[in-house]
Design an enzyme around this catalytic site. Structure first.
Site, PDB file in Angstrom:
ATOM      1  NE  ARG A   1      -5.506  24.412  26.572  1.00 23.21           N
ATOM      2  CZ  ARG A   1      -6.639  25.105  26.424  1.00 23.21           C
ATOM      3  NH1 ARG A   1      -7.771  24.488  26.114  1.00 23.21           N
ATOM      4  NH2 ARG A   1      -6.635  26.417  26.556  1.00 23.21           N
TER       5      ARG A   1
ATOM      6  CB  THR B   1      -7.830   0.358   7.082  1.00 22.44           C
ATOM      7  OG1 THR B   1      -7.455   0.847   5.789  1.00 22.44           O
ATOM      8  CG2 THR B   1      -9.247  -0.171   7.038  1.00 22.44           C
ATOM      9  CB  ALA B   2      -3.707   3.962   7.158  1.00 21.73           C
TER      10      ALA B   2
ATOM     11  CG  ASP C   1      -2.030  -1.022   1.108  1.00 22.30           C
ATOM     12  OD1 ASP C   1      -2.439  -1.300  -0.037  1.00 22.30           O
ATOM     13  OD2 ASP C   1      -2.481  -1.544   2.144  1.00 22.30           O
TER      14      ASP C   1
ATOM     15  CD  GLU D   1      -2.604   9.160   7.261  1.00 28.33           C
ATOM     16  OE1 GLU D   1      -1.515   9.459   6.736  1.00 28.33           O
ATOM     17  OE2 GLU D   1      -3.013   8.014   7.295  1.00 28.33           O
TER      18      GLU D   1
HETATM   19  P1  NAP Z   1       5.311   2.863   6.678  1.00 31.61           P
HETATM   20  O1  NAP Z   1       5.475   3.413   8.046  1.00 31.61           O
HETATM   21  O2  NAP Z   1       6.488   2.250   5.984  1.00 31.61           O
HETATM   22  O3  NAP Z   1       4.116   1.770   6.654  1.00 31.61           O
HETATM   23  C1  NAP Z   1       2.900   1.995   7.180  1.00 31.61           C
HETATM   24  C2  NAP Z   1       2.044   0.720   7.146  1.00 31.61           C
HETATM   25  O4  NAP Z   1       0.701   1.123   6.882  1.00 31.61           O
HETATM   26  C3  NAP Z   1       2.431  -0.305   6.068  1.00 31.61           C
HETATM   27  O5  NAP Z   1       2.295  -1.583   6.625  1.00 31.61           O
HETATM   28  C4  NAP Z   1       1.395  -0.070   4.994  1.00 31.61           C
HETATM   29  O6  NAP Z   1       1.078  -1.239   4.255  1.00 31.61           O
HETATM   30  C5  NAP Z   1       0.189   0.307   5.841  1.00 31.61           C
HETATM   31  N1  NAP Z   1      -0.830   1.079   5.123  1.00 31.61           N
HETATM   32  C6  NAP Z   1      -0.672   2.099   4.251  1.00 31.61           C
HETATM   33  N2  NAP Z   1      -1.868   2.530   3.836  1.00 31.61           N
HETATM   34  C7  NAP Z   1      -2.800   1.773   4.458  1.00 31.61           C
HETATM   35  C8  NAP Z   1      -4.206   1.740   4.450  1.00 31.61           C
HETATM   36  N3  NAP Z   1      -4.922   2.604   3.723  1.00 31.61           N
HETATM   37  N4  NAP Z   1      -4.847   0.847   5.235  1.00 31.61           N
HETATM   38  C9  NAP Z   1      -4.144  -0.022   6.007  1.00 31.61           C
HETATM   39  N5  NAP Z   1      -2.811  -0.046   6.057  1.00 31.61           N
HETATM   40  C10 NAP Z   1      -2.142   0.847   5.295  1.00 31.61           C
HETATM   41  O7  NAP Z   1       4.767   4.070   5.780  1.00 31.61           O
HETATM   42  P2  NAP Z   1       4.254   4.074   4.302  1.00 31.61           P
HETATM   43  O8  NAP Z   1       4.242   2.689   3.741  1.00 31.61           O
HETATM   44  O9  NAP Z   1       4.989   5.130   3.574  1.00 31.61           O
HETATM   45  O10 NAP Z   1       2.743   4.541   4.560  1.00 31.61           O
HETATM   46  C11 NAP Z   1       2.427   5.811   5.084  1.00 31.61           C
HETATM   47  C12 NAP Z   1       1.217   5.603   5.953  1.00 31.61           C
HETATM   48  O11 NAP Z   1       1.639   5.019   7.167  1.00 31.61           O
HETATM   49  C13 NAP Z   1       0.524   6.870   6.376  1.00 31.61           C
HETATM   50  O12 NAP Z   1      -0.398   7.315   5.407  1.00 31.61           O
HETATM   51  C14 NAP Z   1      -0.166   6.431   7.659  1.00 31.61           C
HETATM   52  O13 NAP Z   1      -1.496   6.034   7.435  1.00 31.61           O
HETATM   53  C15 NAP Z   1       0.612   5.222   8.107  1.00 31.61           C
HETATM   54  N6  NAP Z   1       1.156   5.460   9.446  1.00 31.61           N
HETATM   55  C16 NAP Z   1       0.650   4.708  10.457  1.00 31.61           C
HETATM   56  C17 NAP Z   1       1.031   4.947  11.751  1.00 31.61           C
HETATM   57  C18 NAP Z   1       0.444   4.119  12.852  1.00 31.61           C
HETATM   58  O14 NAP Z   1      -0.368   3.246  12.533  1.00 31.61           O
HETATM   59  N7  NAP Z   1       0.816   4.376  14.084  1.00 31.61           N
HETATM   60  C19 NAP Z   1       1.956   5.958  12.043  1.00 31.61           C
HETATM   61  C20 NAP Z   1       2.440   6.711  10.989  1.00 31.61           C
HETATM   62  C21 NAP Z   1       2.024   6.468   9.688  1.00 31.61           C
HETATM   63  P3  NAP Z   1       2.078  -1.944   3.230  1.00 31.61           P
HETATM   64  O15 NAP Z   1       2.970  -2.797   4.079  1.00 31.61           O
HETATM   65  O16 NAP Z   1       1.155  -2.726   2.372  1.00 31.61           O
HETATM   66  O17 NAP Z   1       2.835  -0.878   2.491  1.00 31.61           O
END
Ligand code: NAP
Length: 277
Positions: free
Chosen positions: A157, A170-171, A55, A132
């Site tokens: 705050r 879902t992310a 993703d 997001e």
């Molecule tokens: P990353 O930190 O390398 O991976 C973030 C994880 O989120 C990966 O496992 C990715 O899946 C998964 N993901 C991405 N979009 C998703 C969705 N719409 N629904 C469910 N899971 C999803 O960062 P990245 O791959 O560059 O992705 C950036 C995203 O990370 C941001 O948009 C944010 O949503 C998410 N994030 C999550 C957190 C948290 O959950 N605490 C914190 C910061 C950011 P894949 O393994 O398939 O790539």
């Protein structure tokens, strides 16, 4: 044999992450599509973008082509588990090729988020988010007014605020305790990041689902350095005056594939797995 005109061909871009398995899948797709008269491989103004990875790779591809959302459709191949933006696994590449050969241009469209940041010096930046956008204050607790559809809703705050799309629910949104929204629901979700709640300071506490017609404004009440994220991109700005969030006029389009519709199967696969019935 008659040769197809260049303009009749489907222009395809293949974008893969650095994983060995992704590069292998990319090489296979490249070899097959290069030799197929119906396709033209190019990264410039493609009709279809095939992403290979996860993703996260699809998020990156979305930002590469977010100026061309009217003409481009995406399809993702996952080289790990089944993803939310990826319809095919790496061992299903032949199935994907069959779908592309019989493709008639059908698409599935999902809402995206428009984020407009205004700094105190008047400069403005606009971006689109597929998952997001978040705002956090770096030095100290963030204090900001939350305005929903012109209603001064609350003074927040805490660490920060996330506004997510339905497919982004879902992310990060889910990790923050937000709800999962079906992607056909055209709404945004505002979710708090560690709000301060006590006898003096009060926020709603739960996440809020905001319909398409409503705009969200976050107005920081303290000067300082703010950390903004838009999907996998991050920015720091001093003295943010306002951030506005609304559903963008454009949508992201995916190639309509037989496996694209089962959103609840993806949610189950990602978060629940198999269970004894
Ligand atoms: P990353 O930190 O390398 O991976 C973030 C994880 O989120 C990966 O496992 C990715 O899946 C998964 N993901 C991405 N979009 C998703 C969705 N719409 N629904 C469910 N899971 C999803 O960062 P990245 O791959 O560059 O992705 C950036 C995203 O990370 C941001 O948009 C944010 O949503 C998410 N994030 C999550 C957190 C948290 O959950 N605490 C914190 C910061 C950011 P894949 O393994 O398939 O790539």
């Amino acid at each position: 044999m008659t040769q197809m005109n260049f303009t009749d061909k489907t222009k395809v871009a293949i974008i893969a992450n650095g994983k060995y398995q992704s590069k292998r899948v990319a090489a296979k797709l490249f070899a097959v599509l290069r030799d197929d008269d119906a396709f033209y491989l190019t990264k410039k103004n493609p009709d279809i973008v095939i992403t290979i990875g996860g993703d996260g790779m699809l998020l990156s591809a979305f930002h590469m082509y977010d100026k061309y959302l009217d003409s481009v459709r995406f399809v993702g191949v996952h080289t790990g588990h089944l993803g939310f933006y990826t319809d095919y696994r790496d061992f299903e590449v032949d199935e994907l090729l069959n779908i592309l050969r019989s493709d008639k241009g059908e698409k599935i469209a999902y809402p995206i988020l428009k984020v407009t940041t205004t700094l105190e010096d008047g400069r403005q930046f606009t971006s689109k988010a597929l998952n997001e956008a978040t705002i956090k204050r770096i030095e100290k607790t963030m204090v900001a007014d939350v305005v929903i559809n012109k209603v001064q809703f609350e003074r927040f705050r805490g660490d920060g605020i996330s506004v997510s799309t339905p497919t982004g629910s879902t992310a990060y949104n889910k990790s923050l305790g937000g709800a999962i929204l079906h992607p056909t629901i055209e709404a945004l979700q505002l979710t708090e990041i560690s709000s301060l709640n006590n006898r003096v300071f009060r926020t709603i506490g739960s996440s809020i689902i905001i319909p398409k017609k409503d705009k969200i404004e976050i107005i920081p009440k303290r000067q300082g350095t703010y950390f903004l994220s838009v999907d996998n991109k991050t920015y720091t700005h001093r003295n943010v005056a306002k951030i506005e969030y609304e559903i963008d006029k454009k949508k992201i389009n995916f190639v309509a594939t037989p496996s694209h519709t089962s959103f609840w199967a993806r949610v189950k696969d990602a978060f629940i797995g198999e269970f004894d019935s």
